[in-house]
Design an enzyme around this catalytic site. Structure first.
Site, PDB file in Angstrom:
ATOM      1  N   LEU A 207     -22.005  41.480 -10.639  1.00 22.44           N
ATOM      2  CA  LEU A 207     -20.889  42.353 -10.236  1.00 22.44           C
ATOM      3  C   LEU A 207     -20.350  43.071 -11.465  1.00 22.44           C
ATOM      4  O   LEU A 207     -20.089  42.430 -12.479  1.00 22.44           O
ATOM      5  CB  LEU A 207     -19.721  41.516  -9.683  1.00 22.44           C
ATOM      6  CG  LEU A 207     -19.870  40.833  -8.335  1.00 22.44           C
ATOM      7  CD1 LEU A 207     -18.610  40.018  -8.070  1.00 22.44           C
ATOM      8  CD2 LEU A 207     -20.092  41.849  -7.226  1.00 22.44           C
ATOM      9  N   HIS A 208     -20.185  44.376 -11.378  1.00 23.00           N
ATOM     10  CA  HIS A 208     -19.492  45.073 -12.475  1.00 23.00           C
ATOM     11  C   HIS A 208     -18.870  46.387 -12.059  1.00 23.00           C
ATOM     12  O   HIS A 208     -18.291  47.081 -12.904  1.00 23.00           O
ATOM     13  CB  HIS A 208     -20.440  45.307 -13.653  1.00 23.00           C
ATOM     14  CG  HIS A 208     -21.510  46.330 -13.367  1.00 23.00           C
ATOM     15  ND1 HIS A 208     -22.667  46.028 -12.720  1.00 23.00           N
ATOM     16  CD2 HIS A 208     -21.574  47.648 -13.647  1.00 23.00           C
ATOM     17  CE1 HIS A 208     -23.418  47.112 -12.604  1.00 23.00           C
ATOM     18  NE2 HIS A 208     -22.770  48.123 -13.160  1.00 23.00           N
ATOM     19  N   ARG A 209     -18.963  46.779 -10.786  1.00 25.47           N
ATOM     20  CA  ARG A 209     -18.390  48.081 -10.396  1.00 25.47           C
ATOM     21  C   ARG A 209     -16.867  48.001 -10.473  1.00 25.47           C
ATOM     22  O   ARG A 209     -16.258  47.034  -9.981  1.00 25.47           O
ATOM     23  CB  ARG A 209     -18.787  48.445  -8.961  1.00 25.47           C
ATOM     24  CG  ARG A 209     -20.268  48.669  -8.800  1.00 25.47           C
ATOM     25  CD  ARG A 209     -20.654  50.124  -8.730  1.00 25.47           C
ATOM     26  NE  ARG A 209     -21.080  50.713  -9.963  1.00 25.47           N
ATOM     27  CZ  ARG A 209     -22.319  50.640 -10.486  1.00 25.47           C
ATOM     28  NH1 ARG A 209     -23.269  49.965  -9.919  1.00 25.47           N
ATOM     29  NH2 ARG A 209     -22.600  51.262 -11.608  1.00 25.47           N
TER      30      ARG A 209
END
Ligand code: UD1
Ligand code: UDP
Length: 389
Positions: A207-209
């Site tokens: 996850l990184h958005r």
């Protein structure tokens, strides 16, 4: 014959696996000379250097050392530094990849200096302009002189935006070249054994958005859902630095890392990460590249986003977009034997870098005024450089 001087721009984690296959193919060609430029957008060892090592890339010829900042700061700093580099030693062609801020910045610099720019991975559109990457894609594709698309939707998007068809060549998906180049090393990596994971009985999470990780509410919801899933399906979660910062700032780190079945690890190098993906029952992600890799590998992928710029991963592949509230039932469905089966899209075959090289040669080397005597493009990915590294 004077060699065509090509700048290859690399900046952030997902760029390195796009640049590496192209570097290895072009490095074999007598008609061009390469300058590998690292803007420094990603700089932690495990977000940058580890990929150069894994992918057999030499140290960059030029490191702009730009680092982090707001969108304007980061883009402007890359522009300032890269413009100086182009003034010092102007290339004949600038190749940018993907959709990060450095992609946009170097495209702007090249366009203003009248240096041809080629965009690898052109034409992708999420149609969500709240994503910084969508702005980067739109501006880059408007300005680029050569647009290399991975799939027919890319061609269609560019045609709809009025890009002349002669600028566009469909070359396929360069990420798959990296996978094929590294396949033996990926299979040989002991990463999933090291983490005590049993094949097809765990899932990988990335996850990184900003839409998922920057605000407390959405991230808290996701952490709760993931902790619930980990109790029935072990999860391994290499945490991106942006996400780590948020987890710590919102006091979520302890709860997440202590959840039964959850293994939090540092960001992994490409080979070890892909070793985990290859053995996974499913993947939960908001990454662009991971949607493509899971489609190629036939592994179910649940993408925590409302849109994707890579629709073939849904129409042909194993990808499904899910909201946080749909995550648990979607995992259950896959564990019960459901989920998309999928197939590999056309031209996702490991030969994209060779097609790109052929296109450069056709457009810029075999053109009038240049020597047309150039050797054949190799039929297979260049493995020598990586197997020697
Ligand atoms: C960037 C790209 C995104 C891509 C992602 C891949 C843009 C707008 N975003 O997002 O499209 O999907 O890379 O991973 O270009 N940080 C570190 N160490 C690093 C790099 C970053 O600690 O080596 C931290 C910094 O606190 C930084 C934050 O992560 O402020 C965000 O980094 P940045 O490059 O701005 O954006 P990403 O979220 O990594
Ligand atoms: N990746 C990796 N290690 C990790 C997480 C991802 O090597 O810990 C690889 C992944 O296999 C893919 C690429 O990084 O090739 C995707 O990068 P990222 O998700 O950071 O960016 P995006 O594709 O969303 O722009």
């Amino acid at each position: 014959m004077e060699r065509l001087k090509i700048d290859l721009i690399a900046a952030a984690r997902p760029n390195f696996m796009k640049v590496a296959p192209l570097y290895h193919v072009l490095d074999e060609e007598p008609w061009c000379s390469l300058r590998l430029v690292h803007t420094g957008q990603h700089y932690d060892r495990n977000m940058s250097e580890a990929f150069f090592r894994d992918l057999g890339l030499p140290s960059p010829d030029l490191h702009l050392g730009v680092g982090s900042g707001s969108h304007a700061e980061q883009t402007a700093n890359v522009m300032l530094a890269y413009e100086r580099a182009c003034d010092d030693q102007p290339p004949d062609l600038i190749v940018v990849v993907g959709d990060v801020n450095s992609t946009l910045a170097c495209t702007l610099v090249g366009s203003k200096l009248h240096i041809p720019v080629a965009h690898l991975e052109a034409g992708l559109r999420s149609r969500d302009r709240r994503m910084p990457e969508e702005i980067n894609r739109l501006v880059t594709d408007t300005l680029a002189d050569i647009l290399w698309t991975p799939s027919p939707d890319g061609d269609e998007n560019l045609a709809a935006e009025g890009v002349p068809p002669e600028k566009v060549t469909r070359v396929g998906n360069i990420m798959i070249d990296s996978y094929e180049l590294m396949r033996e090393r990926i299979e040989a990596s002991g990463e999933r054994r090291k983490l005590g994971l049993k094949d097809h009985r765990y899932a990988v999470v990335t996850l990184h958005r900003p839409s998922n990780v920057d605000a407390e509410g959405p991230l808290t919801t996701l952490v709760r859902r993931l902790a619930g899933i980990a109790a029935k399906l072990p999860l391994v979660f290499p945490v991106h630095p942006r996400t780590r910062k948020s987890l710590e700032a919102f006091g979520l780190w302890e709860g997440l890392s202590g959840a039964p079945g959850m293994q939090i690890v540092e960001p992994l190098g490409y080979v070890d990460f892909m070793n985990l993906v290859c053995g996974a029952r499913l993947v939960i992600t908001d990454s662009g590249g991971v949607q493509e890799e899971t489609t190629y590998l036939g592994i179910p992928c649940l993408t925590l986003r409302t849109t994707t710029e890579r629709p073939v991963t849904i129409s042909e592949g194993t990808n499904r977009l899910v909201a946080a509230g749909e995550l648990v039932p979607a995992v259950d469905e896959i564990l019960a034997g459901g989920g998309a089966r999928g197939r590999r899209p056309d031209l996702w075959d490991g030969h994209t870098a060779a097609r790109v090289a052929a296109d450069i040669r056709r457009r810029l080397v075999a053109a009038p005024g240049r020597d047309a005597e150039v050797p054949d493009v190799p039929e297979t990915p260049v493995r020598r450089a990586v197997s020697n590294s």
